[in-house]
Design a protein around this motif. Structure first.
Motif, PDB file in Angstrom:
ATOM      1  N   HIS A 153      17.805   7.522   4.919  1.00  0.00           N
ATOM      2  CA  HIS A 153      16.355   7.479   4.681  1.00  0.00           C
ATOM      3  C   HIS A 153      15.875   6.026   4.645  1.00  0.00           C
ATOM      4  N   ASN A 154      14.808   5.713   5.364  1.00  0.00           N
ATOM      5  CA  ASN A 154      14.346   4.323   5.466  1.00  0.00           C
ATOM      6  C   ASN A 154      13.015   4.075   4.767  1.00  0.00           C
ATOM      7  N   GLY A 155      12.622   4.983   3.853  1.00  0.00           N
ATOM      8  CA  GLY A 155      11.309   4.829   3.239  1.00  0.00           C
ATOM      9  C   GLY A 155      11.319   4.404   1.785  1.00  0.00           C
ATOM     10  N   TYR A 156      12.479   4.011   1.257  1.00  0.00           N
ATOM     11  CA  TYR A 156      12.563   3.677  -0.165  1.00  0.00           C
ATOM     12  C   TYR A 156      11.732   2.450  -0.535  1.00  0.00           C
ATOM     13  N   ALA A 157      11.891   1.361   0.203  1.00  0.00           N
ATOM     14  CA  ALA A 157      11.174   0.127  -0.127  1.00  0.00           C
ATOM     15  C   ALA A 157       9.667   0.332  -0.042  1.00  0.00           C
ATOM     16  N   GLN A 158       9.224   1.068   0.974  1.00  0.00           N
ATOM     17  CA  GLN A 158       7.791   1.355   1.087  1.00  0.00           C
ATOM     18  C   GLN A 158       7.303   2.183  -0.093  1.00  0.00           C
ATOM     19  N   ALA A 159       8.138   3.088  -0.585  1.00  0.00           N
ATOM     20  CA  ALA A 159       7.752   3.905  -1.742  1.00  0.00           C
ATOM     21  C   ALA A 159       7.603   3.037  -2.986  1.00  0.00           C
ATOM     22  N   VAL A 160       8.526   2.092  -3.209  1.00  0.00           N
ATOM     23  CA  VAL A 160       8.417   1.183  -4.347  1.00  0.00           C
ATOM     24  C   VAL A 160       7.133   0.366  -4.247  1.00  0.00           C
ATOM     25  N   GLU A 161       6.780  -0.056  -3.058  1.00  0.00           N
ATOM     26  CA  GLU A 161       5.601  -0.892  -2.848  1.00  0.00           C
ATOM     27  C   GLU A 161       4.302  -0.172  -3.199  1.00  0.00           C
ATOM     28  N   THR A 162       4.326   1.167  -3.254  1.00  0.00           N
ATOM     29  CA  THR A 162       3.094   1.907  -3.548  1.00  0.00           C
ATOM     30  C   THR A 162       2.591   1.675  -4.967  1.00  0.00           C
ATOM     31  N   ILE A 163       3.328   0.929  -5.794  1.00  0.00           N
ATOM     32  CA  ILE A 163       2.831   0.627  -7.136  1.00  0.00           C
ATOM     33  C   ILE A 163       1.539  -0.174  -7.062  1.00  0.00           C
TER      34      ILE A 163
END
Length: 494
Positions: free
Chosen positions: A119-129
């Motif tokens: 899965h390549n969406g982890y960093a983008q998910a963290v950035e949603t803060i």
């Protein structure tokens, strides 16, 4: 609920990290693993500060708590997060088993669960803060479910685990004097808490300082709390390096100042930064030498959102302009640092703070332009710091590496192996390393200019901000850190 605490004594578990697990096999017992600097008692565990007497252990009832912990009250367990968005709690649920932690690698190890490495969406998910309360909470794992929680507590009892809002006890601010008094009283209270003799490990207080607006305020309040030292980065991030050292300001404030150079060769423990948010923007915090034992660091993170002029147009006080500070949330546990970002104090009354910045009484401390923060300027100038010593030009000392890849050569090789195994498009990173300057210019200058001009064209906004292979740094780092934590679970002492 009874706590069964297992503490590390040999440093292989991060000093301030903790993991708590509840399962149906241990009815009435909460198993807890923690580092050697975490404060524990019969009904609590805490790595944090708040403006109250430490021996009251009422951090779960505070709106000004920084760090993390858990508090047992009867049959309820309250897991307490920081009153900021630079730290968070993780929660994993698997059937009747619930695991909560202030560290993702530690949680993965104790729960023996993995991230989905493809899965390549982890960093983008963290950035949603940066979106405030609408940040993404769910993260894919190989078994059960994993959630992230900012600025809210979690309550576990026989009915299950539920999120709970932070307590509210701070009154609004009517003018600069009321806000300034609040800041000073909070600093004094946090200082007393940090130095409370009831603590097994008294805390050393320090701050960051630069020539901007926000960290000088943090240093002034850290001094009020009892700090004697500040740390600073000599040069700001820019195409032409310029001085950003806060040493002169520290001297005027009566604080000892340690200066550091933010270069690639000085970066250490980088895996913990990739594990925090898949970015290296906060790796400048890795160059500092931290005190032995626990420390409390006052910073100015989120000052641009809180103290810049301009009314608040959103009811969501957690929205941010960027996610800086989040990258330090894992490494601080290793170094024994409690992170206290001053602009978050009283953040629920953001509209009051914004209104004060626009009040006519603040005109003498308003310099006009895009970089204008009257509240910090009034606080700092009132301490005898000349106007031209700070807040002249917006700077940043975050790591200036726009191409994302491991800094250490041996880690770059390990990451390449990870990509070869998990990524559908493996690539040799060194090919991009050779063209790094061209990519940096594209990202820092050209790409944004094109978006500014053609932002209305849908295809322009759909361009990815990262190369595909950069998006796997977050799962790679967390999985790389997990094995040693899992092994520790078996031999950590009772």
């Amino acid at each position: 609920m009874k706590l069964s605490i297992k503490r590390s004594s040999h440093g292989s578990f991060p000093s301030l990290a903790w993991v708590a697990n509840k399962n149906s096999k241990e009815s009435g017992t909460l198993s807890v693993w923690c580092g050697d600097l975490v404060e524990t008692g019969e009904n609590y565990l805490v790595e944090g500060v708040w403006p109250g007497a430490f021996d009251n252990i009422d951090f779960d009832e505070s709106e000004l708590f920084y760090g993390s912990g858990l508090r047992v009250r009867g049959s309820d367990v309250c897991f307490v997060s920081s009153c900021s968005t630079v730290d968070r709690l993780w929660c994993h649920k698997d059937g009747e088993s619930v695991t909560v932690s202030n560290s993702l690698p530690c949680l993965l190890g104790i729960a023996n669960v993995d991230l989905v490495c493809e899965h390549n969406g982890y960093a983008q998910a963290v950035e949603t803060i940066v979106k405030g309360r609408s940040y993404r909470k769910d993260f894919p794992v190989t078994r059960g479910s994993l959630e992230i929680h900012y600025f809210e507590n979690l309550v576990l009892n026989d009915a299950g685990l539920v999120a709970a809002s932070k307590p509210e006890h701070i009154r609004g601010f009517t003018d600069f004097d009321s806000y300034s008094q609040f800041l000073n009283e909070t600093a004094e209270g946090i200082g007393r808490n940090a130095k409370d003799p009831s603590r097994k490990n008294p805390i050393t207080i320090m701050s960051t300082v630069s020539r901007g607006y926000d960290s000088p305020v943090a240093s002034i309040l850290a001094r009020t709390a009892g700090a004697r030292k500040a740390v600073t980065i000599k040069s700001a991030r820019s195409l032409i390096p310029r001085q950003d050292s806060g040493a002169l300001i520290s001297d005027l404030l009566g604080l000892e100042c340690e200066e550091y150079t933010n270069t690639r060769k000085n970066i250490k423990d980088e895996l913990w930064y990739w594990a925090a948010n898949g970015s290296l923007q906060d790796m400048n915090f890795s160059v500092f030498r931290y005190p032995r034992g626990p420390s409390l660091m006052f910073t100015g993170f989120n000052g641009d959102m809180v103290w810049s002029r301009g009314s608040s147009t959103s009811d969501d006080y957690l929205k941010r302009k960027d996610s800086t500070g989040v990258g330090f949330c894992e490494h601080r546990l290793v170094e024994g640092v409690i992170h206290c970002p001053v602009p978050f104090w009283g953040i629920r009354h953001l509209k009051d703070i914004k209104r004060i910045s626009e009040d006519g009484e603040m005109t003498p401390w308003s310099v006009g332009g895009d970089y204008d923060r009257p509240i910090p300027r009034r606080i700092v100038e009132s301490e005898g710091v000349p106007r031209d010593y700070f807040g002249q030009k917006k700077s940043a000392t975050t790591v200036d590496e726009l191409l994302l890849f491991p800094v250490a050569r041996h880690l770059m090789k390990e990451y390449e192996k990870f990509l070869d195994y998990y990524s559908s498009n493996p690539i040799k990173i060194y090919r991009f390393y050779l063209s790094r300057k061209i990519i940096d210019i594209w990202r820092s200058v050209l790409r944004q200019r094109i978006i500014d001009i053609l932002g209305g064209v849908p295809i322009i906004n759909s361009f990815s901000k990262t190369f595909g292979w950069e998006d796997y740094l977050f799962p790679w780092a967390n999985q790389a850190l997990k094995p040693s934590i899992f092994k520790l679970k078996e031999d950590i002492k009772q």
